[in-house]
Design a protein around this motif. Sequence first.
Motif, mmCIF file in Angstrom:
data_model
loop_
_atom_site.group_PDB
_atom_site.id
_atom_site.type_symbol
_atom_site.label_atom_id
_atom_site.label_comp_id
_atom_site.label_asym_id
_atom_site.label_seq_id
_atom_site.Cartn_x
_atom_site.Cartn_y
_atom_site.Cartn_z
ATOM 1 N N GLU A 113 0.833 -1.210 0.000
ATOM 2 C CA GLU A 113 0.000 0.000 0.000
ATOM 3 C C GLU A 113 0.869 1.262 0.000
ATOM 4 O OE1 GLU A 113 -4.098 1.632 1.951
ATOM 5 O OE2 GLU A 113 -2.791 0.434 3.240
ATOM 6 N N GLY A 114 1.974 1.227 0.757
ATOM 7 C CA GLY A 114 2.882 2.357 0.786
ATOM 8 C C GLY A 114 3.513 2.610 -0.568
ATOM 9 N N VAL A 115 3.858 1.543 -1.276
ATOM 10 C CA VAL A 115 4.427 1.668 -2.623
ATOM 11 C C VAL A 115 3.394 2.283 -3.563
ATOM 12 C CG1 VAL A 115 5.272 0.389 -4.634
ATOM 13 C CG2 VAL A 115 6.074 -0.214 -2.341
ATOM 14 N N LEU A 116 2.153 1.821 -3.467
ATOM 15 C CA LEU A 116 1.090 2.360 -4.320
ATOM 16 C C LEU A 116 0.871 3.851 -4.056
ATOM 17 C CD1 LEU A 116 -1.580 -0.504 -4.315
ATOM 18 C CD2 LEU A 116 0.008 0.134 -6.142
ATOM 19 N N GLU A 117 1.009 4.268 -2.808
ATOM 20 C CA GLU A 117 0.840 5.683 -2.472
ATOM 21 C C GLU A 117 1.969 6.508 -3.077
ATOM 22 O OE1 GLU A 117 -0.691 9.184 -1.189
ATOM 23 O OE2 GLU A 117 -1.657 7.214 -1.347
ATOM 24 N N ARG A 118 3.186 5.967 -3.035
ATOM 25 C CA ARG A 118 4.315 6.667 -3.665
ATOM 26 C C ARG A 118 4.083 6.822 -5.173
ATOM 27 N NH1 ARG A 118 9.628 6.210 -0.941
ATOM 28 N NH2 ARG A 118 9.294 5.553 1.203
ATOM 29 N N VAL A 119 3.604 5.746 -5.799
ATOM 30 C CA VAL A 119 3.327 5.792 -7.235
ATOM 31 C C VAL A 119 2.211 6.792 -7.525
ATOM 32 C CG1 VAL A 119 2.446 4.469 -9.201
ATOM 33 C CG2 VAL A 119 4.127 3.444 -7.661
ATOM 34 N N ARG A 120 1.182 6.776 -6.699
ATOM 35 C CA ARG A 120 0.044 7.696 -6.892
ATOM 36 C C ARG A 120 0.492 9.159 -6.831
ATOM 37 N NH1 ARG A 120 -4.103 10.586 -4.485
ATOM 38 N NH2 ARG A 120 -2.943 10.640 -2.527
ATOM 39 N N GLU A 121 1.334 9.487 -5.853
ATOM 40 C CA GLU A 121 1.824 10.863 -5.710
ATOM 41 C C GLU A 121 2.651 11.284 -6.923
ATOM 42 O OE1 GLU A 121 3.924 10.890 -2.028
ATOM 43 O OE2 GLU A 121 2.101 10.856 -0.792
ATOM 44 N N THR A 122 3.483 10.363 -7.426
ATOM 45 C CA THR A 122 4.299 10.653 -8.610
ATOM 46 C C THR A 122 3.423 10.864 -9.832
ATOM 47 O OG1 THR A 122 6.135 9.340 -7.729
ATOM 48 C CG2 THR A 122 6.159 9.812 -10.088
ATOM 49 N N LEU A 123 2.385 10.022 -9.973
ATOM 50 C CA LEU A 123 1.472 10.139 -11.110
ATOM 51 C C LEU A 123 0.685 11.452 -11.071
ATOM 52 C CD1 LEU A 123 0.102 6.493 -11.318
ATOM 53 C CD2 LEU A 123 1.511 7.646 -13.032
ATOM 54 N N LEU A 124 0.304 11.883 -9.881
ATOM 55 C CA LEU A 124 -0.437 13.151 -9.757
ATOM 56 C C LEU A 124 0.422 14.326 -10.220
ATOM 57 C CD1 LEU A 124 -2.313 12.638 -6.360
ATOM 58 C CD2 LEU A 124 -3.345 12.825 -8.637
ATOM 59 N N MET A 125 1.712 14.293 -9.884
ATOM 60 C CA MET A 125 2.622 15.353 -10.338
ATOM 61 C C MET A 125 2.783 15.300 -11.856
ATOM 62 S SD MET A 125 5.623 15.704 -7.449
ATOM 63 C CE MET A 125 6.072 13.960 -7.381
ATOM 64 N N ALA A 126 2.912 14.063 -12.392
ATOM 65 C CA ALA A 126 3.048 13.907 -13.844
ATOM 66 C C ALA A 126 1.784 14.368 -14.557
ATOM 67 C CB ALA A 126 3.333 12.445 -14.174
ATOM 68 N N ARG A 127 0.628 14.097 -13.945
ATOM 69 C CA ARG A 127 -0.659 14.502 -14.531
ATOM 70 C C ARG A 127 -0.751 16.011 -14.643
ATOM 71 N NH1 ARG A 127 -5.723 16.157 -13.596
ATOM 72 N NH2 ARG A 127 -7.465 14.987 -14.571
ATOM 73 N N ASP A 128 -0.344 16.724 -13.581
ATOM 74 C CA ASP A 128 -0.389 18.189 -13.599
ATOM 75 C C ASP A 128 0.514 18.739 -14.694
ATOM 76 O OD1 ASP A 128 -2.161 18.239 -11.510
ATOM 77 O OD2 ASP A 128 -0.646 18.584 -9.961
#
Length: 211
Positions: A113-128
């Motif tokens: 779950e922690g890994v998925l959260e790290r990926v999610r945060e990175t994807l949100l920055m890439a999305r912006d």
Amino acid sequence: MSEREGEIQEIRLGDCPICGGKGTLKALQYVHEIPYFGKVMESTIICERCGYRNADVMILEDRPPKLYTVKVEEEKDLFTRVVRSKSGTIELDEIGVKIEPGPAAEGFVSNVEGVLERVRETLLMARDFRKQEGDEEAVKRVDEILQYIEDVREGKKPLTVKIMDPLGNSALIGEKVRSRLLTQEEIESLSLGPYVIVDPEKEMEEKKDSD
């Protein structure tokens, strides 16, 4: 320095290579045991002046280079332990995400779950970033991956998580985890992150040639 389990040891390292602070660099080391796995040392280098920080994880028992795999199918699988060193590569098959270690890679001990959260945060920055560029196709793809991650967290969709480390310092730990030795070809194809393997015999030969 003695490695006392359960205690945080502080080591003064001298000057900071980033800001040049005199005597401001220190390392914090914490040794603890992970059940059914063994002793692990987490270390963090910190500059008290500029805030520079870099972390790593080291398995304190001799372990061969392996590929670890777990199929996340229900909520409890998210708690599978993840030990990732600076030389560990993580793959999330169904969403096509591969986390390769670079020169500034950091190690950590977490769970899926922690890994998925790290990926999610990175994807949100890439999305912006992609949104600012007007790349709607890329934004749509990121949104699809973010939704898939949410579905995995809710137990609606499966996710195959893999971790590989040519130095043997990374692992997945849990009931459903499967592992096998890495082939020589796989080892050679993986990034070592900031680490470099030194061959003493080769160095001696090169030194003789240059003399």
